[in-house]
Motif scaffolding. Structure first.
Motif, short mmCIF file in Angstrom:
data_model
loop_
_atom_site.label_atom_id
_atom_site.label_comp_id
_atom_site.label_asym_id
_atom_site.label_seq_id
_atom_site.Cartn_x
_atom_site.Cartn_y
_atom_site.Cartn_z
N ILE A 52 11.65 2.78 11.25
CA ILE A 52 10.46 2.37 10.51
C ILE A 52 9.76 3.57 9.86
N VAL A 53 9.71 4.70 10.57
CA VAL A 53 8.90 5.82 10.07
C VAL A 53 9.62 6.63 8.97
N GLN A 54 10.95 6.64 9.01
CA GLN A 54 11.68 7.52 8.10
C GLN A 54 12.00 6.83 6.78
N MET A 55 10.92 6.40 6.10
CA MET A 55 11.12 5.73 4.82
C MET A 55 11.41 6.74 3.71
N PRO A 56 12.23 6.38 2.75
CA PRO A 56 12.47 7.28 1.63
C PRO A 56 11.23 7.42 0.76
N SER A 57 11.11 8.54 0.09
CA SER A 57 9.96 8.80 -0.77
C SER A 57 9.77 7.68 -1.79
N GLY A 58 8.52 7.24 -1.91
CA GLY A 58 8.20 6.19 -2.88
C GLY A 58 7.94 4.84 -2.24
N ILE A 59 8.38 4.66 -0.97
CA ILE A 59 8.21 3.35 -0.31
C ILE A 59 7.54 3.59 1.05
N PRO A 60 6.21 3.83 1.08
CA PRO A 60 5.57 4.17 2.36
C PRO A 60 5.38 2.98 3.29
N VAL A 61 5.56 3.25 4.59
CA VAL A 61 5.16 2.31 5.65
C VAL A 61 4.27 3.11 6.60
N ALA A 62 3.06 2.64 6.83
CA ALA A 62 2.14 3.30 7.76
C ALA A 62 2.58 2.92 9.17
N THR A 63 3.25 3.85 9.84
CA THR A 63 3.87 3.52 11.13
C THR A 63 2.96 3.90 12.29
N VAL A 64 2.72 2.95 13.18
CA VAL A 64 1.92 3.23 14.38
C VAL A 64 2.87 3.54 15.54
N ALA A 65 2.29 3.77 16.71
CA ALA A 65 3.10 4.14 17.88
C ALA A 65 4.03 3.00 18.31
N ILE A 66 5.02 3.34 19.12
CA ILE A 66 5.89 2.32 19.72
C ILE A 66 5.00 1.34 20.50
N ASN A 67 5.14 0.07 20.19
CA ASN A 67 4.33 -1.01 20.79
C ASN A 67 2.84 -0.91 20.42
N GLY A 68 2.51 -0.23 19.33
CA GLY A 68 1.10 0.02 18.96
C GLY A 68 0.44 -1.14 18.23
N GLY A 69 0.46 -2.29 18.83
CA GLY A 69 -0.10 -3.48 18.18
C GLY A 69 -1.58 -3.38 17.88
N ALA A 70 -2.36 -2.89 18.84
CA ALA A 70 -3.81 -2.82 18.62
C ALA A 70 -4.15 -1.86 17.48
N ASN A 71 -3.50 -0.71 17.46
CA ASN A 71 -3.79 0.23 16.37
C ASN A 71 -3.37 -0.33 15.01
N ALA A 72 -2.33 -1.11 14.99
CA ALA A 72 -1.93 -1.74 13.72
C ALA A 72 -3.04 -2.68 13.22
N GLY A 73 -3.62 -3.44 14.15
CA GLY A 73 -4.73 -4.32 13.78
C GLY A 73 -5.93 -3.53 13.28
N LEU A 74 -6.23 -2.45 13.99
CA LEU A 74 -7.38 -1.63 13.58
C LEU A 74 -7.14 -0.96 12.23
N LEU A 75 -5.92 -0.48 12.02
CA LEU A 75 -5.62 0.17 10.74
C LEU A 75 -5.72 -0.83 9.59
N ALA A 76 -5.24 -2.04 9.81
CA ALA A 76 -5.37 -3.08 8.77
C ALA A 76 -6.85 -3.33 8.49
N ALA A 77 -7.66 -3.38 9.55
CA ALA A 77 -9.10 -3.61 9.37
C ALA A 77 -9.73 -2.47 8.59
N LYS A 78 -9.32 -1.25 8.88
CA LYS A 78 -9.89 -0.10 8.17
C LYS A 78 -9.51 -0.12 6.70
N ILE A 79 -8.32 -0.54 6.40
CA ILE A 79 -7.90 -0.65 5.00
C ILE A 79 -8.78 -1.69 4.28
N LEU A 80 -8.98 -2.84 4.92
CA LEU A 80 -9.82 -3.89 4.32
C LEU A 80 -11.27 -3.44 4.21
N ALA A 81 -11.71 -2.61 5.16
CA ALA A 81 -13.11 -2.17 5.19
C ALA A 81 -13.46 -1.22 4.04
#
Ligand code: RP5
Length: 170
Positions: A101-130
């Motif tokens: 997931i983390v080693q995306m080629p240049s031009g196609i970013p994926v914001a990768t959280v920790a292994i099993n990092g479900g809560a941080n993914a939710g928070l990061l989505a909220a911060k983007i919307l905020a």
């Protein structure tokens, strides 16, 4: 219309993805959760990714394990942010998912959280919307304040009773 799409490769990912959904619910963010395997259902996956913008999603949270192509393929098609959650795996401890997931080629970013990092993914989505929602930003500030107070209360308790009693009280 849901603001966030939550998609996972298998129902075996659901306990982790639920942590992202819990955070979104706590912050009053609408989401749609589904299971689609990019490998096992390629046609259904492409339909999902191609229609995600029209459905109103502003962010996609995609979780997958092993040869985890789901987040990267979402990012290849969906024009807004994609957050990837690498699942822990029994054979390689989730490093397989993380690297996929983390080693995306240049031009196609994926914001990768920790292994099993479900809560941080939710928070990061909220911060983007905020970034364009000041009421949500206030909720996130309150969330951070509450977190700091929780740690402060633990430090106070440690000061008062010492570490032995602290450990016994847990
Ligand atoms: C991936 O393969 C899924 O995201 C899951 O983490 C992993 C194993 O899937 P199952 O065999 O449990 O369905 O596609």
């Amino acid at each position: 219309m849901a603001q966030v799409g939550i998609v996972m490769g298998s129902d075996s990912d659901m306990a982790v993805m639920a942590k992202a959904a819990d955070i979104l619910e706590e912050l009053g963010i609408t989401y749609e959760m589904t299971i689609i395997s990019a490998h096992r259902q390629p046609d259904k996956f492409f339909e999902y990714a191609k229609t995600a913008e029209d459905k109103g999603f502003k962010v996609i949270i995609a979780g997958a394990g092993m040869a985890a192509h789901l987040p990267g393929m979402c990012a290849a098609i969906f024009p807004m942010p994609v957050i990837g959650i690498p699942m822990h795996t029994t054979s390689l401890g989730g490093r397989d998912s993380l690297y996929s997931i983390v080693q995306m080629p240049s031009g196609i970013p994926v914001a990768t959280v920790a292994i099993n990092g479900g809560a941080n993914a939710g928070l990061l989505a909220a911060k983007i919307l905020a970034t364009s929602d000041s009421a949500l930003l206030d909720k996130l500030k309150a969330y951070s304040k509450k977190q700091a107070e929780t740690v402060e209360a633990k430090a106070d308790k440690l000061d008062k009773i010492g570490y032995k009693e602290y450990l016994n009280s847990k």
